[in-house]
Scaffold this motif. Sequence first.
Motif, short mmCIF file in Angstrom:
data_model
loop_
_atom_site.label_atom_id
_atom_site.label_comp_id
_atom_site.label_asym_id
_atom_site.label_seq_id
_atom_site.Cartn_x
_atom_site.Cartn_y
_atom_site.Cartn_z
N MET A 1 -58.67 -25.74 -31.96
CA MET A 1 -58.10 -24.70 -31.14
C MET A 1 -57.24 -25.37 -30.08
O MET A 1 -57.53 -26.47 -29.65
N ILE A 2 -56.21 -24.70 -29.64
CA ILE A 2 -55.33 -25.21 -28.60
C ILE A 2 -55.82 -24.70 -27.25
O ILE A 2 -55.99 -23.50 -27.06
N GLY A 3 -56.06 -25.61 -26.33
CA GLY A 3 -56.53 -25.25 -25.00
C GLY A 3 -55.39 -25.30 -23.99
O GLY A 3 -54.21 -25.27 -24.35
N ALA A 4 -55.76 -25.43 -22.75
CA ALA A 4 -54.79 -25.47 -21.66
C ALA A 4 -53.87 -26.68 -21.81
O ALA A 4 -54.32 -27.78 -22.13
N GLY A 5 -52.61 -26.47 -21.61
CA GLY A 5 -51.65 -27.57 -21.67
C GLY A 5 -51.36 -28.07 -23.07
O GLY A 5 -50.77 -29.12 -23.24
N GLY A 6 -51.79 -27.34 -24.10
CA GLY A 6 -51.53 -27.75 -25.47
C GLY A 6 -52.51 -28.76 -26.02
O GLY A 6 -52.30 -29.30 -27.09
N ALA A 7 -53.58 -29.02 -25.27
CA ALA A 7 -54.59 -29.99 -25.73
C ALA A 7 -55.42 -29.38 -26.86
O ALA A 7 -55.76 -28.20 -26.83
N ILE A 8 -55.75 -30.19 -27.84
CA ILE A 8 -56.59 -29.73 -28.94
C ILE A 8 -58.05 -29.79 -28.49
O ILE A 8 -58.51 -30.80 -27.98
N GLU A 9 -58.76 -28.69 -28.69
CA GLU A 9 -60.18 -28.60 -28.33
C GLU A 9 -60.99 -28.41 -29.60
O GLU A 9 -60.56 -27.73 -30.53
#
Length: 64
Positions: A1-9
């Motif tokens: 999933m994409i989190g805040a700032g485009g980081a992958i979670e």
Amino acid sequence: MIGAGGAIEVDRARRLPGRGAYLCGAGCLTAALKRKAFGRAFRGKAGQVDPSQLGQAWASVKES
């Protein structure tokens, strides 16, 4: 999933809303990074991928 700032979670419970990417194993993580598959899986919305963070998250999921 994409989190805040485009980081992958990593969605350990597999319940977060949104688009995800499935990895079959640790070898698949290496191959996905090499082929830059996360950019395609998340339709270009993924930011920089941190391999060490994903590796640690993958290991913690497998231990659970």
